[in-house]
Motif scaffolding. Sequence first.
Motif, short mmCIF file in Angstrom:
data_model
loop_
_atom_site.label_atom_id
_atom_site.label_comp_id
_atom_site.label_asym_id
_atom_site.label_seq_id
_atom_site.Cartn_x
_atom_site.Cartn_y
_atom_site.Cartn_z
N SER A 1 -20.82 9.34 9.10
CA SER A 1 -19.62 8.53 8.93
C SER A 1 -19.41 8.14 7.47
N GLY A 2 -20.38 8.47 6.60
CA GLY A 2 -20.23 8.21 5.17
C GLY A 2 -21.17 7.18 4.61
N GLU A 3 -22.02 6.60 5.45
CA GLU A 3 -22.93 5.56 5.00
C GLU A 3 -24.24 6.15 4.47
N LYS A 4 -24.94 5.37 3.66
CA LYS A 4 -26.30 5.70 3.23
C LYS A 4 -27.26 4.78 3.96
N ILE A 5 -28.45 5.27 4.27
CA ILE A 5 -29.42 4.44 4.97
C ILE A 5 -30.73 4.38 4.19
N LYS B 1 -12.96 10.59 3.99
CA LYS B 1 -13.98 9.63 4.40
C LYS B 1 -13.39 8.22 4.34
N ALA B 2 -13.75 7.40 5.31
CA ALA B 2 -13.21 6.04 5.38
C ALA B 2 -13.47 5.28 4.09
N VAL B 3 -12.46 4.51 3.66
CA VAL B 3 -12.62 3.62 2.52
C VAL B 3 -12.87 2.22 3.06
#
Length: 527
Positions: free
Chosen positions: A314-318, A442-444
């Motif tokens: 979804s575009g996140e970093k973990i 990608k979502a902003v």
Amino acid sequence: MPRFLNKNNEKFARFSKTKYFVDKTVFLNKLLEKDDNEKFICNSRPRRFGKSVTADMLVAYFSKGAESKELFAPLKCIKDHAFLQNMNQYNTIFVDMQAQFTTAQKKKIPPNQYLEKNIVKELHIEYPSFISSEETLEESLSTIYYETGSQFVIIFDEWDYPIRELEEDSPDRAIYIDFLRGLFKNSDAKDYIRLAYLTGILPIIRAKGQSAVNNFHEYTMVKAKDFAPYIGFTEGETRSLCEKYQVDFQKVKEWYNGYSLNGTAIYNPLSVVEAVANNDFDQHWTETGTYSDIRELINMNMDGVLDSILLMLSGEKIPLNTHGCKNDMHTFANKDQVITTLVHLGYIAYDSQTQEAYIPNKEVQKVFEDYAAYGYPDRFTKFAGYAQEVLISIEHEDAERVAEILQIMHNEFVSSIRYHDENSLCCVIMIAMLASLKTYHKAVREFPCGKGFADLVYLPLRKDTNKPAILMELKWNKSAKTAITQIKERQYPKSLEDYAGEILLVGIDYQKETKEHTCIIERYQKE
């Protein structure tokens, strides 16, 4: 022509004359800088990142069986005294481990016995006065060194093939690990070895908390150290290829950039070359493997592996703890070890400076999309179906169905993300909107607009301008109506009015007591 000992430079010479050759020969100078305590090296990287080409380059440079002065003369390597002094001066043993194990298995011969016997046979032909064909490899190397003073360069390509392909309890696997220990850890190894260079996908296997051959210095996709510019193409090298062959660099960057090694942006060589050669932007290196690389790792869903992958998609970093991985494709103690293995395989990228994992680029993103579309009857495929329905339901303004599917997806797929605030709700919504990545950017998050910041904004790709822009406001323990009211009162849509298409306003709320999602969708009327 020998198969193992002192091969010539023919393979690298051919490659250096190919149309899209990128000169990485300065890597040889980097290796020559290493002192006697650093000469045992394991350099791991994903498939099609140039492992074999680098191994062939090392053979061309070190092997006594080659005359490479003219070959390297026009290349970028620095021809200083150390470079010229070491060129073609060493007995060099090269082994493609995958090829040898595969051949032995076809002949129904124990692979380790087959490999050792054939290398020793060539050593006996070269040094018949000192060794017999019945000695072990380490005995042969030790004897030759003490009799002649000649050191060895040993290069194993696909060194980890037996570790990846053989089960943990396989006798051949155990014998292979003992073979590595005997060759590189015996008391004479430091004398008879000038350089030991192992290259493969995985770092050195861990046994009982430490490396099986713990005298090796490791350079990996997790910690590339000063080898970073030589693992794949750098951004500068990629840009030069694009300029030379008039290919859109920004498009190449969108599709194939994303790996960050010690602060250096790295591209997959195969993908870049295929894109430049054919002006074709699609999956390239990922097509050379199979979905089985990732299927088992995803489906085990250890400690919420699937949830983390979906969040990264979804575009996140973990955050990722890369320590403790056994590096064997079979044994995992927790989620971090599974994801670390996916980093080594190239399906996930890792930023060592922030210690975070993420999906590197569009090519890898498409792997997961195609994996789901391929129709495997597993949780990821089922999830992808729901994600597609969420997007369709939003575009059709079916708010009730959106809320229902969010409830299902949170309960069945991402329950490990517990709602504590609007941020955790935002993560779940981004995962639920995963199907949007086919037609939307990608979502902003926290998009500045009107008199504040919208929680999430999805803008269609240029090729999909018929799609509506989606503006989302999320609430936790309030109401979907409150979310819509905030969008209007703070005039969020004003900043999107230049967008030619329609704008959908989406308000979503989660109630902690009832554990229910609610949704309201409205179509914005431009003035």
